[in-house]
Design a protein around this motif. Structure first.
Motif, mmCIF file in Angstrom:
data_model
loop_
_atom_site.group_PDB
_atom_site.id
_atom_site.type_symbol
_atom_site.label_atom_id
_atom_site.label_comp_id
_atom_site.label_asym_id
_atom_site.label_seq_id
_atom_site.Cartn_x
_atom_site.Cartn_y
_atom_site.Cartn_z
ATOM 1 N N UNK A 1 -25.353 -53.848 23.791
ATOM 2 C CA UNK A 1 -25.867 -54.678 22.700
ATOM 3 C C UNK A 1 -25.789 -56.157 23.071
ATOM 4 N N UNK A 2 -26.614 -56.956 22.401
ATOM 5 C CA UNK A 2 -26.619 -58.395 22.655
ATOM 6 C C UNK A 2 -25.244 -58.999 22.384
ATOM 7 N N UNK A 3 -24.612 -58.614 21.272
ATOM 8 C CA UNK A 3 -23.319 -59.207 20.931
ATOM 9 C C UNK A 3 -22.261 -58.868 21.982
ATOM 10 N N UNK A 4 -22.244 -57.640 22.447
ATOM 11 C CA UNK A 4 -21.270 -57.262 23.482
ATOM 12 C C UNK A 4 -21.560 -57.989 24.792
ATOM 13 N N UNK A 5 -22.825 -58.052 25.191
ATOM 14 C CA UNK A 5 -23.209 -58.711 26.437
ATOM 15 C C UNK A 5 -22.846 -60.195 26.389
ATOM 16 N N UNK A 6 -23.155 -60.853 25.289
ATOM 17 C CA UNK A 6 -22.823 -62.272 25.148
ATOM 18 C C UNK A 6 -21.310 -62.481 25.178
ATOM 19 N N UNK A 7 -20.570 -61.642 24.472
ATOM 20 C CA UNK A 7 -19.113 -61.730 24.486
ATOM 21 C C UNK A 7 -18.578 -61.604 25.912
ATOM 22 N N UNK A 8 -19.082 -60.608 26.638
ATOM 23 C CA UNK A 8 -18.624 -60.390 28.016
ATOM 24 C C UNK A 8 -18.987 -61.566 28.916
ATOM 25 N N UNK A 9 -20.161 -62.142 28.725
ATOM 26 C CA UNK A 9 -20.583 -63.296 29.531
ATOM 27 C C UNK A 9 -19.671 -64.502 29.262
ATOM 28 N N UNK A 10 -19.354 -64.738 28.006
ATOM 29 C CA UNK A 10 -18.478 -65.857 27.645
ATOM 30 C C UNK A 10 -17.073 -65.641 28.200
ATOM 31 N N UNK A 11 -16.555 -64.439 28.010
ATOM 32 C CA UNK A 11 -15.205 -64.115 28.501
ATOM 33 C C UNK A 11 -15.134 -64.279 30.017
ATOM 34 N N UNK A 12 -16.132 -63.756 30.729
ATOM 35 C CA UNK A 12 -16.146 -63.852 32.189
ATOM 36 C C UNK A 12 -16.240 -65.315 32.636
ATOM 37 N N UNK A 13 -17.125 -66.084 32.016
ATOM 38 C CA UNK A 13 -17.288 -67.491 32.386
ATOM 39 C C UNK A 13 -15.996 -68.274 32.154
#
Length: 181
Positions: free
Chosen positions: A88-100
């Motif tokens: 999902x978009x929300x999970x993908x965005x969360x993971x991108x922010x966390x990784x960054x």
């Protein structure tokens, strides 16, 4: 299944999935970003990039991690399976922010001998932000991969769409079970 390309929007978890899959299958893990990026965030020319990609894909088996849509004719010529990590978009965005955030804090070199590390400024406050890239490409990638999965030019490919972490884990566990029988 010997040649696998794992695709998905930045932050989707494709690298984590690819590494785990390569490890379970005992296949080489090939990362397209590592082939593309040079020191100091310099991009390879298409000529350089395509040459490296072709050389890496000449192996008998591999798990290739990455999109680079302009390379589809090269990487999908002999691919057996394309796995789309489509959370999902929300999970993908969360993971991108966390990784960054983690990468910005730890300053871990992303690709060997490049010196390329993420910074808070680059990740969060730049036009080159991976988070902004995730936001801008998420929907476009979903349309693109949906269309590519239906394209008759790719009917030789087994397409798999993984839509959540539980499904991803089950897929890898099933592969492990299949190899044991």
């Amino acid at each position: 299944m010997k040649r696998i390309n794992v695709v998905g929007t930045s932050g989707s978890g494709k690298s984590t999935f690819s590494r785990l899959l390569a490890s379970k299958l005992d296949y080489p893990y090939l990362e397209m970003d590592a082939m593309f990026w040079k020191a100091n965030w310099q991009e390879s020319s298409d000529e350089e990039f395509f040459s490296i990609l072709k050389r890496q894909l000449s192996q008998d088996c591999w798990v290739l991690d990455g999109n680079y849509n302009r390379t589809a004719l090269i990487k999908w010529q002999n691919v057996d399976c394309v796995i789309w990590v489509d959370y999902s978009f929300s999970r993908t965005l969360y993971q991108a922010i966390k990784r960054a955030l983690l990468r910005s804090i730890t300053k871990v070199e992303l690709w060997k001998n490049t010196g390329n590390v993420e910074s808070l400024r680059k990740s969060f406050f730049s036009r080159d932000s991976v988070i902004l890239w995730t936001i801008k490409t998420y929907r476009r990638n979903r349309v693109r991969y949906s269309e590519m999965f239906q394209d008759p030019n790719y009917r030789h490919i087994n397409f798999v769409r993984v839509t959540n972490p539980k499904m991803a884990k089950a897929y890898i566990n099933q592969l492990r079970s299949d190899r044991m029988t």
